[in-house]
Design an enzyme around this catalytic site. Structure first.
Site, mmCIF file in Angstrom:
data_model
loop_
_atom_site.group_PDB
_atom_site.id
_atom_site.type_symbol
_atom_site.label_atom_id
_atom_site.label_comp_id
_atom_site.label_asym_id
_atom_site.label_seq_id
_atom_site.Cartn_x
_atom_site.Cartn_y
_atom_site.Cartn_z
ATOM 1 N N GLU A 182 0.824 -1.218 0.000
ATOM 2 C CA GLU A 182 0.000 0.000 0.000
ATOM 3 C C GLU A 182 0.853 1.261 0.000
ATOM 4 O O GLU A 182 0.545 2.226 -0.683
ATOM 5 C CB GLU A 182 -0.891 -0.022 1.257
ATOM 6 C CG GLU A 182 -1.883 1.121 1.352
ATOM 7 C CD GLU A 182 -3.113 0.905 0.497
ATOM 8 O OE1 GLU A 182 -3.663 1.894 0.008
ATOM 9 O OE2 GLU A 182 -3.509 -0.250 0.299
ATOM 10 N N ASP A 183 1.957 1.248 0.778
ATOM 11 C CA ASP A 183 2.674 2.499 1.074
ATOM 12 C C ASP A 183 4.065 2.604 0.460
ATOM 13 O O ASP A 183 4.745 3.613 0.669
ATOM 14 C CB ASP A 183 2.818 2.669 2.597
ATOM 15 C CG ASP A 183 1.471 2.748 3.293
ATOM 16 O OD1 ASP A 183 0.492 3.149 2.637
ATOM 17 O OD2 ASP A 183 1.396 2.386 4.489
#
Length: 719
Positions: free
Chosen positions: A90-91
């Site tokens: 996600e990051d």
């Protein structure tokens, strides 16, 4: 690999303290697996480089802490590696392909599963994003380790929630109390559940938490000597009976005190005036021997003993619970269990981890969790609506169980207030579908009977019996609700297709044609434009009020050729109804139409035809939308019971209600409800809701009521 670091051996001397702490906690793993865990740290630290938490710490400290929580539970290396990498997809720039290449498909699947869960935001349980919650539960069903990582992630976030602003703290705390703590409880992870609840309570209601915590500390200060005396007395009694045991005093948490004060309307003093102890022994047989020992020391309180060893809770929890009358007149709650049971009670599915291995049997919590998740997957396959699926799951997440016996001696756990019909569906869907009655402790009772723990239940079936819409009013389990709705939807579809066919035929007849005269090409073109796959879908749509039959008829005639048809007068016969088309028809509560009444139908989108009496005051409004009005009449042969209401004016004297009710019952009518509309010293007006067969039956009821001698007027309501 694009985003990972070169693979080189990790030098322990340069590891940060938080990684060394994780290494110590994971020491139960083989050395090669510990090396993989350290490699995951390297990859994760490289991927998260430059990122910080709100507190200012390097971001990698969070996934390492999550992995440490899971290592404390003794989980496998894949789970711990996935925890370290759970935020990378996600990051960071790390891809799924990178994770698969370095750590394998299993770790990549786990990270992917947790990533999808991280995108969810819940404001509360009622307003949960149903589709996302559904995905979370199905991710659990595929691999339960996904939710274990998510729960550990949530626990660490709750421990470090102070860095967030107040609105975010409240939102996350409410979400924790209403979604994640119940899931931890359902998976038997009581230690996780308790910490999530207390941290959530502290963030959501800081003042209440502070006041209750201070009062607990003050109360404990006064009780320590008493608790110590009771603890020594219990230990001495067990030692005298040669039972090796560990006795530990239990202290209630602020959240459990607050919940009981609110839900059970008890004062703080009432709740704190209870001493709690846990006795841990070496075997199940020793549990029962210890029970005898403590009962010989202090007198047991009647009806306060529960055996969760012979009959484990739905989440696998096992223990003996008893309440004793202590030396100072206060109740003593004692839980007796083995060390194995204690581990399962604390850690649930994560106790003695044996994921998908044949090396040994899974513990009872793991086995029951997999049964529950398997049932969830089965339920969602038959539940097209996400909101309906979540409604069923919520019942499972917040149960107070009752434990019941089948005639063969098997034990079924059902939620509190479960009925005999819920039991029938718990045995098998076919048993539920054909159930007609139940024998509860050998006594014949109806299916709506609420069951109590310890009852022996036998379901009586008949091949001709089928589910009834009224069943949905009293079943409480998700399985029963899903099975009944599935059957009724199937019936509704068949009824809708038949009724829609009659409505379209009538609309086409008014235009001087019929469905057989419409060429197949024209029909196929209409279905394609309407994005429908089959004619049956179109007919069902018409019956359910989603499409107007007149508009469909005009469109089909236009597609046949010769331009759009002009509206012709409706000279067709009225559509006859038997009342059995309950999936398509409903009856207006404003006028309660009965067989024998002149009626009109109104097409309501999604509901189908709502039947009203012609004299209903709402019909004038319906006539303003003539395309939605359907000409209908009762068939000659109408079966079933229909709701009617009687307004009865009586002389106000003792026994008058019983007299009127007896007259109604004598006319073979079942009373559903009675209420006083007006009442004074001399007279009263009563409104009776009842079931009758038809208009003639209602007239018979009115005649009998008027003959009682206590009635000054009896009228159908509304007139």
């Amino acid at each position: 690999m694009t985003a990972t670091t070169p693979s080189v051996p990790v030098d322990p001397s340069v590891l940060p303290p938080y990684v060394l702490a994780l290494k110590e906690r994971a020491a139960y793993l083989p050395e090669a697996q510990v090396a993989r865990v350290l490699r995951a740290y390297e990859v994760g630290a490289h991927a998260h480089r430059g990122q910080e938490r709100k507190s200012g710490e390097p971001y990698i400290t969070h996934p390492i802490a999550v992995a440490g929580i899971l290592a404390e539970l003794g989980l496998d290396a894949e789970t711990i590696i996935a925890a370290i990498l759970h935020d990378t997809l996600e990051d960071t720039e790390l891809s799924r392909a990178d994770i698969t290449a370095e750590f394998g498909e299993v770790v990549a699947d786990l990270v992917d599963g947790v990533t999808k869960l991280d995108k969810m935001r819940f404001s509360n349980r009622q307003e949960a994003d149903a589709e996302s919650f559904r995905k979370m539960l199905l991710a659990m069903a595929r691999d339960i380790r996904v939710i274990l990582i998510k729960l550990a992630d949530r626990l660490h976030n709750m421990r470090t929630l102070g860095a967030k602003d107040a609105p975010a703290r409240r939102r996350i705390a409410r979400e924790t109390l209403e979604i994640y703590a119940p899931i931890a409880q359902r998976l038997g992870m009581n230690k996780f559940k308790a910490e999530l609840q207390d941290l959530g309570f502290r963030s959501l209601h800081p003042d209440r938490y502070r006041v209750i915590s201070e009062r607990i500390r003050a109360a404990l200060g006064n009780r320590r000597e008493v608790m110590s005396k009771i603890e020594h007395a219990l230990a001495a009694r067990l030692a005298a009976d040669h039972l090796p045991a560990r006795v530990v005093g239990r202290i209630k948490s602020p959240w459990s005190i607050y919940s009981k004060m609110r839900n059970e309307h008890k004062s703080f003093a009432q709740l704190m005036d209870v001493y709690g102890f846990r006795v841990v022994v070496d075997s199940a047989m020793s549990c029962y021997m210890a029970l005898g020992a403590v009962h010989s020391l202090y007198k047991p309180v009647d009806r306060r003993f529960k055996d969760f060893i012979a009959i484990p809770k739905a989440n696998g929890y096992q223990s003996l619970h008893t309440v004793l009358l202590g030396p100072f007149g206060a109740p003593i709650e004692v839980q007796i269990r083995t060390a194995e049971m204690d581990s399962v009670a604390e850690r649930g599915v994560a106790a003695h981890w044996a994921y998908k291995t044949d090396s040994g049997p899974a513990n009872s919590a793991q086995a029951r969790a997999r049964e529950w998740l398997s049932a969830l997957a089965d339920s969602q396959a038959h539940t097209p609506s996400s909101a309906e699926f979540i409604e069923n799951v919520k019942i499972d997440l917040f149960p107070d169980e009752v434990y019941l016996f089948t005639p063969r001696g098997d034990i079924l756990a059902l939620p509190r207030n479960a009925t005999a019909l819920d039991f029938a569906y718990a045995v098998h869907t076919d048993v539920g579908d054909h159930a007609v009655a139940a024998r509860v402790d050998k006594k014949l009772l109806p299916l709506r009977t609420r069951l109590e723990s310890g009852q022996l239940v036998e379901i009586i079936t008949a091949p001709s019996a089928v589910p009834n819409p009224a069943w949905l009013e009293f079943v409480v389990t998700g399985k029963a609700r899903t099975a009944i709705r599935q059957y009724l939807k199937h019936l509704q579809h068949e009824d809708a297709v038949d009724f829609g066919h009659r409505m379209l035929d009538r609309a086409l007849d008014a235009l001087g044609t019929n469905i057989d005269a419409i060429p197949t090409k024209a029909l196929d073109r209409f279905l394609e434009e309407a994005k429908l796959r089959r004619l049956e879908e179109l007919l069902a749509d018409i019956a359910l009020g989603n499409r107007m039959p007149d508009q469909v008829a005009h469109h089909l005639v236009a597609l046949r050729g010769g331009g759009r048809a002009t509206t012709a007068p409706h000279v067709s016969e009225k559509i006859r109804i038997t009342g059995a088309e309950r999936g398509v028809l409903s009856f207006g509560n404003c006028c309660h139409p009965l067989p024998g009444d002149e009626i009109v139908g109104y097409l309501s989108s999604g509901k189908g035809i709502v039947v009203h009496r012609v004299e209903c005051p709402n019909v004038a409004e319906f006539r303003k939308s003539p395309e939605r009005c359907v000409a209908i009449e009762w068939d000659r042969d109408v079966q079933g019971d229909y709701r009617a209401e009687l307004r009865i004016e009586v002389i106000n004297r003792p026994g008058v209600l019983a007299t009127v009710a007896a007259a109604i019952a004598a006319a073979d009518s079942n009373i559903e409800n009675v209420e006083y509309v007006e009442r004074d010293a001399a007279a009263a007006t009563l409104l009776f809701a009842m079931e009758v067969k038809n208009r003639k039956h209602l007239a018979d009821v009115i005649r009998r009521v008027r003959r009682t001698g206590v009635v000054s007027g009896a009228y159908r309501y509304p007139l």
